[in-house]
Design an enzyme around this catalytic site. Structure first.
Site, PDB file in Angstrom:
ATOM      1  N   HIS A 188       0.876  -1.254   0.020  1.00  0.00           N
ATOM      2  CA  HIS A 188       0.071  -0.038  -0.113  1.00  0.00           C
ATOM      3  C   HIS A 188       0.970   1.284   0.054  1.00  0.00           C
ATOM      4  O   HIS A 188       1.932   1.393   0.670  1.00  0.00           O
ATOM      5  CB  HIS A 188      -0.932  -0.052   1.167  1.00  0.00           C
ATOM      6  CG  HIS A 188      -1.630   1.082   1.213  1.00  0.00           C
ATOM      7  ND1 HIS A 188      -3.096   1.345   0.379  1.00  0.00           N
ATOM      8  CD2 HIS A 188      -1.861   2.256   1.929  1.00  0.00           C
ATOM      9  CE1 HIS A 188      -3.573   2.509   0.605  1.00  0.00           C
ATOM     10  NE2 HIS A 188      -2.914   3.071   1.700  1.00  0.00           N
ATOM     11  N   GLN A 203      10.313   2.871  -3.802  1.00  0.00           N
ATOM     12  CA  GLN A 203      10.641   2.127  -2.513  1.00  0.00           C
ATOM     13  C   GLN A 203       9.742   0.896  -2.604  1.00  0.00           C
ATOM     14  O   GLN A 203      10.117  -0.096  -2.045  1.00  0.00           O
ATOM     15  CB  GLN A 203      10.308   3.039  -1.490  1.00  0.00           C
ATOM     16  CG  GLN A 203      11.338   4.181  -1.135  1.00  0.00           C
ATOM     17  CD  GLN A 203      12.544   3.773  -1.364  1.00  0.00           C
ATOM     18  OE1 GLN A 203      13.029   2.721  -0.617  1.00  0.00           O
ATOM     19  NE2 GLN A 203      13.568   4.470  -2.041  1.00  0.00           N
TER      20      GLN A 203
HETATM   21  C1  GRF Z   1       0.929   0.709  -6.161  1.00  0.00           C
HETATM   22  O1  GRF Z   1       1.025   1.766  -5.755  1.00  0.00           O
HETATM   23  C2  GRF Z   1       0.541  -0.349  -4.678  1.00  0.00           C
HETATM   24  O2  GRF Z   1       0.849   0.397  -3.730  1.00  0.00           O
HETATM   25  C3  GRF Z   1      -0.820  -0.225  -5.176  1.00  0.00           C
HETATM   26  O3  GRF Z   1      -1.478  -0.056  -6.267  1.00  0.00           O
HETATM   27  C4  GRF Z   1      -0.508   0.609  -7.061  1.00  0.00           C
HETATM   28  C5  GRF Z   1      -0.098  -0.796  -8.230  1.00  0.00           C
HETATM   29  O4  GRF Z   1       0.907  -0.372  -8.926  1.00  0.00           O
HETATM   30  N1  GRF Z   1      -1.733  -1.042  -4.299  1.00  0.00           N
HETATM   31  P1  GRF Z   1       1.636  -1.414  -9.890  1.00  0.00           P
HETATM   32  O5  GRF Z   1       0.365  -2.094 -10.754  1.00  0.00           O
HETATM   33  O6  GRF Z   1       2.229  -2.521  -9.133  1.00  0.00           O
HETATM   34  O7  GRF Z   1       2.474  -0.870 -10.849  1.00  0.00           O
END
Ligand code: GRF
Length: 201
Positions: free
Chosen positions: A110, A174
């Site tokens: 998250h 990060q």
């Molecule tokens: C990320 O920011 C993650 O923290 C959130 O959704 C976004 C997903 O990005 N849960 P990705 O699909 O992994 O590029």
């Protein structure tokens, strides 16, 4: 033995890609036994296919209840017997049935320092609150929204001129490091969930 991972995505899939790269670079002792997307057109699906990862697309049928969809999802996940179900931008709330079926084996990333800013648009929430520091969290999934036991976190500064895009990009960098590092701790058997807390052995 490599940690068997099922990765659930809905979109871009950059965290899934980072996990895959960490496995290829031998920084993470895991095997992706399935990438499951609830969106056929997700860019992450195209990436997974291009890398010959096992991909399943499971879209929710029109009129299909959350419970019925989750039943199908449980069957897909159970069929590949993963040790860990890693949510990586999976935009669907899982039913209690799913969560109980894979209790303490579902992890999520998250883009905030939980318990601050759970739910959607965490980076926007952080900017609106005027915090000077935000970051990302890897946590086990319980029945709440981003409320499960926290495994680890990384902080990043929030700059005065940040937009949602610039802050998201800083946090995402990060996220890509943190998720694989956390999964490697699990692969090494160093993580135990005890009630609301995660013990690092
Ligand atoms: C990320 O920011 C993650 O923290 C959130 O959704 C976004 C997903 O990005 N849960 P990705 O699909 O992994 O590029």
């Amino acid at each position: 033995m490599a940690l068997k991972l099922a990765i659930l995505i809905s979109g871009r899939g950059s965290n899934m890609q980072a996990i895959h790269r960490a496995i290829q670079d031998k920084k993470l002792d895991a095997e992706i036994v399935s990438v499951i997307s609830d969106q056929a057109g997700a860019p992450g699906v195209a990436y997974a296919r291009s890398q010959s990862l096992p991909v399943r697309v499971l879209e929710r049928g029109s009129g299909e209840s959350r419970e019925d969809y989750d039943r199908r999802l449980i069957a897909e996940v159970a069929a590949v017997s993963p040790q860990i179900v890693a949510l990586a931008g999976f935009m669907r709330l899982l039913s209690p049935h799913f969560i109980q079926r894979f209790a303490n084996r579902i992890v999520n990333i998250h883009p905030s320092l939980l318990p601050s800013f759970p739910g959607l648009h965490a980076q926007r929430q952080a900017l609106e609150a005027g915090v000077r520091v935000s970051g990302c969290t890897v946590h086990f999934v319980d029945e709440g929204c981003d409320t499960g036991p926290i495994l680890d976190q990384r902080a990043v500064p929030v700059n005065p001129d940040d937009t949602e895009e610039t802050l998201s990009a800083r946090i995402l960098e990060q996220e890509h490091r943190l998720y694989s590092a956390c999964l490697q701790l699990i692969a090494l058997g160093k993580v135990r969930v005890e009630g609301r807390k995660v013990l690092l052995l």
